[in-house]
Design a protein around this motif. Structure first.
Motif, PDB file in Angstrom:
ATOM      1  N   THR A   1       0.843  -0.574  -0.152  1.00 31.83           N
ATOM      2  CA  THR A   1       0.151   0.147  -0.141  1.00 31.83           C
ATOM      3  C   THR A   1       1.229   1.289   0.099  1.00 31.83           C
ATOM      4  O   THR A   1       1.584   1.871   1.193  1.00 31.83           O
ATOM      5  N   LYS A   2       0.527   2.092  -1.282  1.00 32.37           N
ATOM      6  CA  LYS A   2       1.881   3.360  -1.526  1.00 32.37           C
ATOM      7  C   LYS A   2       1.156   4.625  -0.781  1.00 32.37           C
ATOM      8  O   LYS A   2      -0.281   4.544  -1.048  1.00 32.37           O
ATOM      9  N   LYS A   3       2.107   5.388  -0.183  1.00 31.21           N
ATOM     10  CA  LYS A   3       0.982   6.583   0.392  1.00 31.21           C
ATOM     11  C   LYS A   3       2.204   7.687  -1.306  1.00 31.21           C
ATOM     12  O   LYS A   3       3.112   7.676  -1.499  1.00 31.21           O
ATOM     13  N   GLY A   4       0.939   8.313  -1.333  1.00 28.74           N
ATOM     14  CA  GLY A   4       1.312   8.948  -2.374  1.00 28.74           C
ATOM     15  C   GLY A   4       1.300  10.350  -2.479  1.00 28.74           C
ATOM     16  O   GLY A   4       2.243  11.176  -1.619  1.00 28.74           O
ATOM     17  N   CYS A   5       0.395  10.948  -2.242  1.00 30.19           N
ATOM     18  CA  CYS A   5      -0.470  12.285  -2.089  1.00 30.19           C
ATOM     19  C   CYS A   5      -0.135  12.539  -0.476  1.00 30.19           C
ATOM     20  O   CYS A   5      -0.182  13.540   0.102  1.00 30.19           O
ATOM     21  N   ASP A   6      -0.315  11.407   0.305  1.00 33.87           N
ATOM     22  CA  ASP A   6      -1.505  11.323   2.378  1.00 33.87           C
ATOM     23  C   ASP A   6      -2.307  12.644   1.835  1.00 33.87           C
ATOM     24  O   ASP A   6      -2.197  13.304   3.437  1.00 33.87           O
ATOM     25  N   HIS A   7      -2.933  12.990   0.938  1.00 32.80           N
ATOM     26  CA  HIS A   7      -4.603  13.562   0.963  1.00 32.80           C
ATOM     27  C   HIS A   7      -5.750  13.222  -0.092  1.00 32.80           C
ATOM     28  O   HIS A   7      -6.327  14.219   0.171  1.00 32.80           O
ATOM     29  N   GLY A   8      -5.826  12.027   0.593  1.00 34.28           N
ATOM     30  CA  GLY A   8      -6.766  11.435  -0.331  1.00 34.28           C
ATOM     31  C   GLY A   8      -6.846  11.506  -1.491  1.00 34.28           C
ATOM     32  O   GLY A   8      -8.123  11.616  -1.703  1.00 34.28           O
ATOM     33  N   GLN A   9      -6.406  12.260  -1.990  1.00 28.76           N
ATOM     34  CA  GLN A   9      -6.534  12.807  -3.605  1.00 28.76           C
ATOM     35  C   GLN A   9      -5.411  11.757  -4.892  1.00 28.76           C
ATOM     36  O   GLN A   9      -6.057  11.724  -5.917  1.00 28.76           O
ATOM     37  N   CYS A  10      -5.433  10.759  -4.444  1.00 31.22           N
ATOM     38  CA  CYS A  10      -4.350   9.751  -5.557  1.00 31.22           C
ATOM     39  C   CYS A  10      -5.180   8.557  -5.404  1.00 31.22           C
ATOM     40  O   CYS A  10      -5.004   7.731  -6.596  1.00 31.22           O
ATOM     41  N   GLY A  11      -5.201   8.159  -4.150  1.00 33.33           N
ATOM     42  CA  GLY A  11      -6.049   6.412  -4.534  1.00 33.33           C
ATOM     43  C   GLY A  11      -4.486   5.840  -4.573  1.00 33.33           C
ATOM     44  O   GLY A  11      -5.021   4.427  -3.986  1.00 33.33           O
ATOM     45  N   ALA A  12      -3.446   6.415  -4.433  1.00 35.14           N
ATOM     46  CA  ALA A  12      -2.500   4.651  -4.044  1.00 35.14           C
ATOM     47  C   ALA A  12      -2.760   4.574  -2.754  1.00 35.14           C
ATOM     48  O   ALA A  12      -1.910   2.832  -2.626  1.00 35.14           O
TER      49      ALA A  12
END
Length: 179
Positions: free
Chosen positions: A41-52
């Motif tokens: 499970t990846k940390k992408g934007c850390d704002h709930g905007q990218c879905g990673a």
């Protein structure tokens, strides 16, 4: 004296029970990655905007970077590591590989978890914003437009969207034939 900043939680992650003592502000994403070493499970934007960071909680897709670990107490969590059963890839995973539904692969775990949740929502007859007939008695047709709308919360920096849509359509067709 009690520590009001921490809680003990119980999670069933990929069918394995876990008990964790977590800070009440800790996200599910950080608990999965840092406490349980499930780094798929990846940390992408850390704002709930990218879905990673998309995972499934009790079968429903959520962005784990915005979900507090304490909010998942008692839940069944499925990450990308828990999707394959008995070493066998799910049809959606096979389709992503075969149809090149990824390029750099960073978003792929979130894309696949979201696709699993989305296909379950579709199978249950849940309409989307583009569903032509939103009646609950009628299962919407799974078109490319439906898939794009239902997967719109998952971004791909490499723009592998056409392959992702094809992979989801193929997996859905395979499931329909099998079931």
């Amino acid at each position: 004296m009690t520590d009001d900043t921490r809680s003990e939680i119980a999670l069933r992650v990929n069918d394995v029970p876990h008990r964790l003592a977590v800070d009440n502000r800790r996200t599910l994403l950080d608990a999965l990655r840092d406490d349980l070493s499930l780094t798929g499970t990846k940390k992408g934007c850390d704002h709930g905007q990218c879905g990673a960071c998309t995972v499934l909680i009790d079968g429903r897709r959520v962005v784990s970077c915005l979900t507090l670990a304490v909010a998942a107490d008692g839940a069944a969590v499925t990450t990308i590591e828990g999707l394959a059963g008995d070493g066998e890839l799910r049809p959606i995973q096979e389709a992503f590989v075969r149809l090149d539904g990824f390029q750099c692969g960073f978003c792929t775990p979130g894309q696949i978890c979201s696709a699993v949740g989305m296909l379950a929502e579709h199978a249950a007859g849940w309409p989307s914003a583009v569903t032509r007939d939103g009646s609950p008695q009628r299962k919407p047709e799974l078109t490319e437009e439906e898939i794009r709308e239902r997967m719109s919360g998952n971004l791909c920096r490499c723009s592998a969207y056409p392959s992702i849509v094809r992979a989801i359509l193929e997996a859905s067709a395979r499931a329909a034939v099998a079931g």
